[in-house]
Design an enzyme around this catalytic site. Sequence first.
Site, PDB file in Angstrom:
ATOM      1  N   LYS A 106       0.798   5.497  -6.490  1.00  0.00           N
ATOM      2  CA  LYS A 106       0.865   4.436  -5.494  1.00  0.00           C
ATOM      3  C   LYS A 106      -0.362   4.502  -4.602  1.00  0.00           C
ATOM      4  O   LYS A 106      -0.466   5.392  -3.761  1.00  0.00           O
ATOM      5  CB  LYS A 106       2.141   4.594  -4.659  1.00  0.00           C
ATOM      6  CG  LYS A 106       3.419   4.351  -5.465  1.00  0.00           C
ATOM      7  CD  LYS A 106       4.674   4.820  -4.723  1.00  0.00           C
ATOM      8  CE  LYS A 106       5.924   4.626  -5.586  1.00  0.00           C
ATOM      9  NZ  LYS A 106       7.115   5.278  -5.011  1.00  0.00           N
ATOM     10  N   LYS A 189       3.362   0.765   1.824  1.00  0.00           N
ATOM     11  CA  LYS A 189       4.500   1.351   2.540  1.00  0.00           C
ATOM     12  C   LYS A 189       4.143   2.757   3.034  1.00  0.00           C
ATOM     13  O   LYS A 189       4.711   3.227   4.025  1.00  0.00           O
ATOM     14  CB  LYS A 189       5.768   1.334   1.687  1.00  0.00           C
ATOM     15  CG  LYS A 189       5.687   2.037   0.342  1.00  0.00           C
ATOM     16  CD  LYS A 189       6.020   3.504   0.383  1.00  0.00           C
ATOM     17  CE  LYS A 189       5.693   4.136  -0.956  1.00  0.00           C
ATOM     18  NZ  LYS A 189       5.741   5.606  -0.955  1.00  0.00           N
ATOM     19  N   ASP A 242      11.556   1.264  -1.167  1.00  0.00           N
ATOM     20  CA  ASP A 242      10.636   2.391  -1.071  1.00  0.00           C
ATOM     21  C   ASP A 242      10.196   2.625   0.372  1.00  0.00           C
ATOM     22  O   ASP A 242       9.976   3.775   0.791  1.00  0.00           O
ATOM     23  CB  ASP A 242       9.429   2.115  -1.969  1.00  0.00           C
ATOM     24  CG  ASP A 242       8.749   3.399  -2.424  1.00  0.00           C
ATOM     25  OD1 ASP A 242       9.258   4.498  -2.100  1.00  0.00           O
ATOM     26  OD2 ASP A 242       7.706   3.315  -3.090  1.00  0.00           O
ATOM     27  N   THR A 246      10.583   6.185   2.247  1.00  0.00           N
ATOM     28  CA  THR A 246       9.394   6.913   2.686  1.00  0.00           C
ATOM     29  C   THR A 246       9.348   7.063   4.195  1.00  0.00           C
ATOM     30  O   THR A 246       8.846   8.056   4.715  1.00  0.00           O
ATOM     31  CB  THR A 246       8.137   6.173   2.195  1.00  0.00           C
ATOM     32  OG1 THR A 246       8.286   5.893   0.804  1.00  0.00           O
ATOM     33  CG2 THR A 246       6.902   7.018   2.388  1.00  0.00           C
ATOM     34  N   SER A 252       9.140  12.941   2.902  1.00  0.00           N
ATOM     35  CA  SER A 252       7.948  12.108   2.759  1.00  0.00           C
ATOM     36  C   SER A 252       6.728  12.768   3.381  1.00  0.00           C
ATOM     37  O   SER A 252       6.721  13.126   4.551  1.00  0.00           O
ATOM     38  CB  SER A 252       8.188  10.756   3.427  1.00  0.00           C
ATOM     39  OG  SER A 252       6.966  10.108   3.680  1.00  0.00           O
TER      40      SER A 252
END
Lengths: 332, 332
Positions: A106, A189, A242, A246, A252
Amino acid sequence: MTRVAVLGAGSWGTTLANLLAEKGEQVRIWAFEGEVVEAINQRHENPLFLPGVRLAPGLTACADAREAIAEASVIVSAAPSHAVRRVIERIRGNVKAGTLVVSATKGIETETLAFMSAIIAECLPETRVAALSGPSFALEVCQGQPTLVVAAARTDAIAEDAQRVFATSRFRVYSHDDVVGVELAGALKNVIAIAAGILDGLGMGHNPRAALLTRGLAEITRLGVALGASPLTFAGLAGMGDLILTATGDLSRNRGLGVALAQGQSLEQYRAAHRSVAEGANTSKAGAALGARMGVELPIIEKVGDVLFNGKPARDGLAELMARELKSEQWR
Amino acid sequence: MTRVAVLGAGSWGTTLANLLAEKGEQVRIWAFEGEVVEAINQRHENPLFLPGVRLAPGLTACADAREAIAEASVIVSAAPSHAVRRVIERIRGNVKAGTLVVSATKGIETETLAFMSAIIAECLPETRVAALSGPSFALEVCQGQPTLVVAAARTDAIAEDAQRVFATSRFRVYSHDDVVGVELAGALKNVIAIAAGILDGLGMGHNPRAALLTRGLAEITRLGVALGASPLTFAGLAGMGDLILTATGDLSRNRGLGVALAQGQSLEQYRAAHRSVAEGANTSKAGAALGARMGVELPIIEKVGDVLFNGKPARDGLAELMARELKSEQWR
């Protein structure tokens, strides 16, 4: 049985490799660190990035990416975003046409503002590329927690192939056709999670955090729509799902970076103390640049960048943010 | 200075009354319990529903709703959803035409499936009705945590009036025009929060919770669109924002009910032990009935109802839910 190569043995690459090996596929994982190669092959563990998880005995590791992909019909790209191009270029020329390449990283390339699947498609134009994303802490996948993710590709056939490769009864994969939306949401995100970590680190409550996450997803959605993505993607697993994971979960790294910033640490200090990459730091730059290019205001992402790179104290950055007059409740 | 009456001295009604009194308005709050009237007037506290918060000395309480609304130009309706009609009917005939009535209750009337603002408009047809909603734990508002909410009404002028009444630098109110969407989201998120509490109580992780919240908001959105609401409302503060708050925050009564159910308590046992109402239990019935009326599938809301009212063990309800084949990642 499918031959699968996983490129990158961080926590997520190792988790996906292990999931596929437990499914009965023949999986080879390429690790950058020699000690990880050795630990996986000899002790079936990855003490650097996935400590405490017993890996499938059939999972083998190697130190050469080209060796890892030999005869593989599926390649999983799981290096950190800044390393993906280098890794993919390394295997260029050795990948058969039609190979399924699934991006599990990501992020956005800082220099080119390219998404991971675009880098792969550019370097390996004859492959079939999909992006896997969604709310999925690696450790919880290893523990067998029910997990729902999406596999996005430009054709249904490619997305469904990726779905079939990964799906198990506890790791459920939904096919998706909005690659840009899925990758943008997965990347940005992480930046909002840093902002949420800053709020938490400053001792702020649930009310401001819920507002921040809502406004954060709204600005990601605005940018996505400008880039041609569907607004609905951002309300789905790769977007809202997500982001919730997160920004509210203790596992996270990006949220953890935000907490550290709020406590007065600099990005350099945080990086020196942590081996794993908090992708959101680099992504804040790429996100702000994409916003500038498309003419979309991204106040939260820009403030996070100011705190990370321009020496703005976390408290000031947040105060400005909460004081900003919002134009409208809606994302457009 | 505005004369304001607040009907209902639960934690949220007391908080809004206190916020308005601190703003300098002349506020009278009606409390059902005599001991609350006395405590507010004599000791400036509400030990039953908002213990530990020192209330504004100017805030007065009374035991008669009709007395509370005398000469008020703004009425805040903050009783539990099952009591709103009774309270509003009590003041019928004593309310001047044009009075602004702001509904602060999140729920649906079980018998009629009416939203709170619709009950008010039905009983007091000559008033101007707005609904206040969004991610706002009462205690955090009292502590001065930055909080963002929406005020929805059928005309911009009414919504903006409600906005002006409540807005402070730390309690920011955005006007909104989708009353149905705002009220539906505020009511049904409580049911999803019960489901999230069940997951938490069963020891499940962040991955399944993030998936549940995403799918939960998707089913609320589906129902909302069928009822004529805008899908964007559900991506905003009253939708996603309030769902995140209620389903992940420790201060949520509805999430707490879910945790208790997972630990084997029945709804009756939980109710016997708690004075405050967990609105989501009744709302699960109303939500399921609305879904049936509109022909919209609401699998999560229906399972929560089965656990609450049909004796289904929480673990079985959740297992069925996670095993259910999802048709598509998108809400439509």
